[in-house]
Scaffold this motif. Structure first.
Motif, short mmCIF file in Angstrom:
data_model
loop_
_atom_site.label_atom_id
_atom_site.label_comp_id
_atom_site.label_asym_id
_atom_site.label_seq_id
_atom_site.Cartn_x
_atom_site.Cartn_y
_atom_site.Cartn_z
N ILE A 156 0.86 -1.09 0.15
CA ILE A 156 -0.10 0.11 0.04
C ILE A 156 0.97 1.25 0.01
CG2 ILE A 156 -2.07 -1.12 1.08
CD1 ILE A 156 -0.79 0.06 3.74
N GLY A 157 2.08 1.07 -0.58
CA GLY A 157 3.11 2.33 -0.52
C GLY A 157 3.75 2.68 0.47
N ASP A 158 4.69 3.61 0.33
CA ASP A 158 5.45 3.83 1.44
C ASP A 158 5.06 4.24 2.88
OD1 ASP A 158 8.12 3.48 0.73
OD2 ASP A 158 8.57 5.62 -0.09
N PHE A 159 5.61 3.75 3.82
CA PHE A 159 5.25 4.07 5.08
C PHE A 159 6.47 4.15 6.01
CE2 PHE A 159 5.71 -0.36 4.62
CZ PHE A 159 6.47 -0.92 5.89
N VAL A 160 6.21 4.93 7.20
CA VAL A 160 7.18 4.97 8.25
C VAL A 160 6.97 4.94 9.46
CG1 VAL A 160 7.36 7.67 8.11
CG2 VAL A 160 9.33 6.46 8.88
N ILE A 161 7.57 4.10 10.23
CA ILE A 161 7.26 3.62 11.76
C ILE A 161 8.11 4.91 12.63
CG2 ILE A 161 7.22 2.20 13.61
CD1 ILE A 161 7.51 0.14 11.03
N ILE A 297 -3.53 11.85 7.48
CA ILE A 297 -4.88 11.07 8.19
C ILE A 297 -4.30 10.77 9.47
CG2 ILE A 297 -5.74 10.20 6.04
CD1 ILE A 297 -4.33 7.73 6.70
N GLY A 298 -3.09 10.81 9.74
CA GLY A 298 -2.51 10.46 11.33
C GLY A 298 -1.97 9.19 11.31
N SER A 299 -1.94 8.76 12.34
CA SER A 299 -1.19 7.28 12.55
C SER A 299 -2.13 6.04 12.22
CB SER A 299 -0.71 7.08 14.14
OG SER A 299 -0.28 5.85 14.28
N VAL A 300 -1.83 5.09 11.39
CA VAL A 300 -2.69 4.10 11.12
C VAL A 300 -2.34 2.76 11.97
CG1 VAL A 300 -3.11 4.93 8.85
CG2 VAL A 300 -1.08 3.50 9.24
N CYS A 301 -1.32 2.94 12.94
CA CYS A 301 -0.77 1.68 13.53
C CYS A 301 -0.03 2.27 14.73
CB CYS A 301 0.03 0.86 12.63
SG CYS A 301 0.68 -0.55 13.39
N PRO A 319 4.83 -7.18 32.22
CA PRO A 319 5.20 -5.96 31.34
C PRO A 319 4.90 -6.49 30.06
CG PRO A 319 7.11 -7.15 32.18
CD PRO A 319 6.04 -7.73 32.82
N GLY A 320 4.62 -5.49 29.02
CA GLY A 320 4.35 -5.92 27.83
C GLY A 320 4.54 -4.80 26.61
N VAL A 321 4.67 -5.31 25.61
CA VAL A 321 4.79 -4.44 24.37
C VAL A 321 3.82 -4.68 23.44
CG1 VAL A 321 6.73 -5.35 23.60
CG2 VAL A 321 6.28 -2.85 22.99
N GLY A 322 3.17 -3.56 22.77
CA GLY A 322 2.20 -4.14 21.68
C GLY A 322 1.83 -3.06 20.69
N ILE A 323 1.10 -3.38 19.74
CA ILE A 323 0.85 -2.32 18.49
C ILE A 323 -0.60 -2.87 17.89
CG2 ILE A 323 2.09 -3.65 16.73
CD1 ILE A 323 3.61 -0.75 16.42
N SER A 324 -1.18 -1.65 17.40
CA SER A 324 -2.49 -2.09 17.03
C SER A 324 -2.78 -1.13 15.62
CB SER A 324 -3.28 -1.58 18.12
OG SER A 324 -4.80 -1.67 17.40
N ILE A 325 -3.34 -1.87 14.86
CA ILE A 325 -3.62 -1.38 13.48
C ILE A 325 -5.22 -0.98 13.47
CG2 ILE A 325 -3.81 -1.63 10.79
CD1 ILE A 325 -1.56 -3.72 11.03
N GLY A 326 -5.43 0.25 13.32
CA GLY A 326 -7.03 0.45 13.16
C GLY A 326 -7.43 0.39 11.83
N PHE A 327 -7.81 -0.90 11.58
CA PHE A 327 -8.03 -1.41 10.21
C PHE A 327 -9.12 -0.82 9.31
CE2 PHE A 327 -9.17 -4.39 6.65
CZ PHE A 327 -7.77 -4.33 6.25
#
Lengths: 438, 438
Positions: A156-161, A297-301, A319-327
């Motif tokens: 879906i094209g270029d993205f940057v985290i 559109i702001g952050s998608v993940c 303790p944890g680490v997580g990430i979420s895509i607003g699909f």
């Protein structure tokens, strides 16, 4: 009979089949990507007891929650997948193996004011790793590396985290003796991209009574620029020497080091100290992901590291680490901008069009194709040939097999390529070969 | 801090990861099977406007519905997937291609009294074909043939699809001048297997005032026995000559004929005239499916033909035929009885166990496997070797790759088969080959 208008509620996505095929295709790729990293599936209920789900909520979130009574129970619909995860891990602690790596893809509900591109019912695609007592910093790099692989697979094209580490700002605030105002400051900085530097400046000075010097120090810090390694160096050179800051420096160095070990290209990640994430439960690394062509559109993940996932349910330190895509929102934007490339827009690979009363022959042929893993449908209705072809065209089915008396008698099939219009006389094995190849 | 008990509501299924893997595996097979027949995906909202969803409901169903207000709206959670389908087809009539074949797999909600094996939130897996004005009888045979293929692919033992045609009983009742009582009689006969012949006899005579002769005629009819062809012959020979009965005879003959054309073995289907389905919207063929070894749990997959799917929303005549698997309950029973055979109980095919500080080497190796479609995880935490192996064992990961300083220096990998305990010294290409094969 009085008719009821068959309407779907505003803010609820309901796709036509051709779009739903694309939607499912992408969800499937996200799932496959999460599983490629060994994450385990979880499927928590949509309805939970209100006291459990709202144990820690408050403010904006609580206002948006769908809650209601059924009998004596106060219930609500989940508004994210993190709180149900916390409940699940606390409830099943003894039966889980740690570190517990899980993904969940499912609908969540928030009664926001509906507006274009905002949904009240939407899919989240979450991954989290939960440790028992400890969790290695390498996980803070694995998360964005999964997102990198996942987004790459979506084509879906270029993205940057973008990412930061909250300990840096916390340490900086501490050195400026601003600990007590840190939540307010974080929330304000979080809006930097949206409202601009000038407004942030004003809010911090007028609303939260920071000195000009304090604000300047903070803004200079979050605007640190350069290559990733230059930023790291500047962060390290800051004259802040408290332990929390030093921990933050150490962690962000490690995160970058391991991101490179995971083969994430420097182009696809970026240290961005303005990222704070409004939610107050993050305690270390925080992430936001932007599509380069749709930055506005702001952050998608998004996501981050938290010290204590389930403190409202258990004394265990998790303790944890997580990430979420607003699909749902992501899909909406991709679909609106016509940048979704799926392999195929149809479910069926071939449709059999009977030109004879001998339906049995066509049904057996369909069984033959299906047994060879080819999605196959048979047009079973009485209709003109033209209408049968039109059905196949509308559904974008790539091939049609035409079966008439001649074909049955002389034991061949007529295969029509629906894209080019070409027709071929072939044996059923030859047709199968062609369908399997393409 | 005061803790909240992390409980999940009774009647809501929440599985541990090993079970969820099985659950997903079966859902995936059902989806693949539906798609093999060319059915298109649909995903309607979980929340709908109450006036839309309850347009035709009433009685038991309406009592079980989760409904609530949000702002000024009266909302409810879907209690099946058929009403949302009717709404969808009526709302999007002009954009759909008919016959419209769709499947939907999703959660529905019914506030039943919770009891063992009954769920308030459960998955239904539905397929329906909707015609515009007309729909060929061949579809009445395609439905059970899809169920036959689907259940066979699940590998859950013997099953038999029972079916009848409502027009037969309707015609019979008409010949006995019992049209007005037909709903009551149908509902009573539907309970035959559950409450037995004697009670049905009593209810029909005492509650509904049928004559003994009428009851005897009806019971003799629904108990018609023999092979499928013998039953067909007896149905044909009945001295009932009204049009609706003759239509029913014709349809059930056609259904059997096409079932055989679809290659469904006679062992897997059975004419059973006691099947009536309580719901009054069925107008022709009706189905129930039983697991031969678990007959007592009742039908696990039911459905039928209806003349008019969306009459509450539109004047369009939309005949359809559909069938639904009550999946959560089915899974519960299969899982309780340990008859679920899945290909694998783990998501990861291999776990990499670093015995060195050189994590980067392990991460690159993982990327190599993942790029070759192997689900791979890396154990990232500090732990004793014993504990790392125990993690892999608990997650039932079939292979472990052990990477120590020796392996890195001498450029080989130690592959451990976690089932047999065997270890091999191999190149990474050899390991990949082994993982791909198994």
């Amino acid at each position: 009979m009085q008719k009821v208008e068959p309407k779907t509620l505003p803010g609820f996505m309901e796709l036509l089949p051709q779009e739903q095929i694309k939607f499912n295709d992408i969800i499937q790729r996200i799932k496959a990507s999460f599983e490629k990293f060994g994450f385990l599936p979880l499927d928590t209920p949509i309805i939970e007891s209100a006291d459990v789900l709202l144990a820690k909520a408050g403010g904006e979130t609580e206002k948006q929650v769908y809650n209601f009574n059924k009998g004596e129970n106060e219930l609500c619909l989940r508004f994210d997948l993190t709180v149900p995860l916390a409940k699940f891990v606390a409830a099943n602690f003894n039966q889980l193996t740690f570190p517990f790596k899980r993904y969940q893809i499912g609908k969540v509900f928030r009664g926001e004011r509906p507006q274009k591109g905002r949904f009240r019912e939407f899919y989240q695609c979450d991954i989290d790793v939960i440790g028992n007592e400890n969790l290695s910093i390498v996980n803070d790099a694995e998360m964005p590396s999964i997102i990198y692989q996942t987004f790459k697979s979506l084509n879906i094209g270029d993205f940057v985290i973008n990412f930061s580490n909250r300990k840096l700002l916390k340490g900086l605030f501490s050195s400026l003796e601003l600990e007590e105002k840190s939540a307010d400051i974080l929330r304000t900085i979080d809006k930097l991209e949206k409202i601009g530097e000038e407004k942030v400046f004003l809010i911090l000075i007028e609303d939260f009574k920071l000195s000009k010097k304090q604000v300047k120090t903070i803004l200079d810090f979050v605007k640190i620029s350069g290559t990733t390694d230059e930023k790291l160096e500047k962060i390290k050179q800051m004259p802040v020497k408290n332990q929390i800051y030093l921990d933050g420096v150490n962690e962000i160095f490690e995160t970058v080091k391991y991101l490179r070990s995971f083969n994430v290209p420097d182009d696809n990640f970026e240290i961005n100290l303005t990222i704070t994430r409004g939610l107050d439960y993050y305690t270390g690394t925080v992430y936001e992901t932007f599509l380069k062509d749709y930055r506005s559109i702001g952050s998608v993940c998004s996501g981050g590291r938290y010290d204590n996932l389930a403190e409202f349910y258990t004394d265990k330190k998790l303790p944890g680490v997580g990430i979420s895509i607003g699909f749902t929102r992501l899909f909406y934007i991709l679909n609106e901008n016509e940048i979704l490339k799926t392999e195929s827009n149809s479910i069926s690979k071939v449709i059999i069009l009977p030109m004879t009363e001998n339906i049995a022959y066509c049904l057996s042929l369909a069984t033959f194709f299906r047994n060879n893993e080819i999605n196959t449908e048979v047009f079973l209705e009485q209709a003109k040939f033209k209408n049968k072809l039109s059905y196949a065209n509308k559904l974008q089915i790539p091939y049609a097999v035409i079966v008439g008396e001649d074909e049955i008698k002389q034991n061949y099939l007529t295969l029509k390529n629906m894209t080019t219009g070409e027709q071929f006389k072939l044996s059923k094995e030859e047709v199968l070969k062609k369908l399997t190849k393409n």
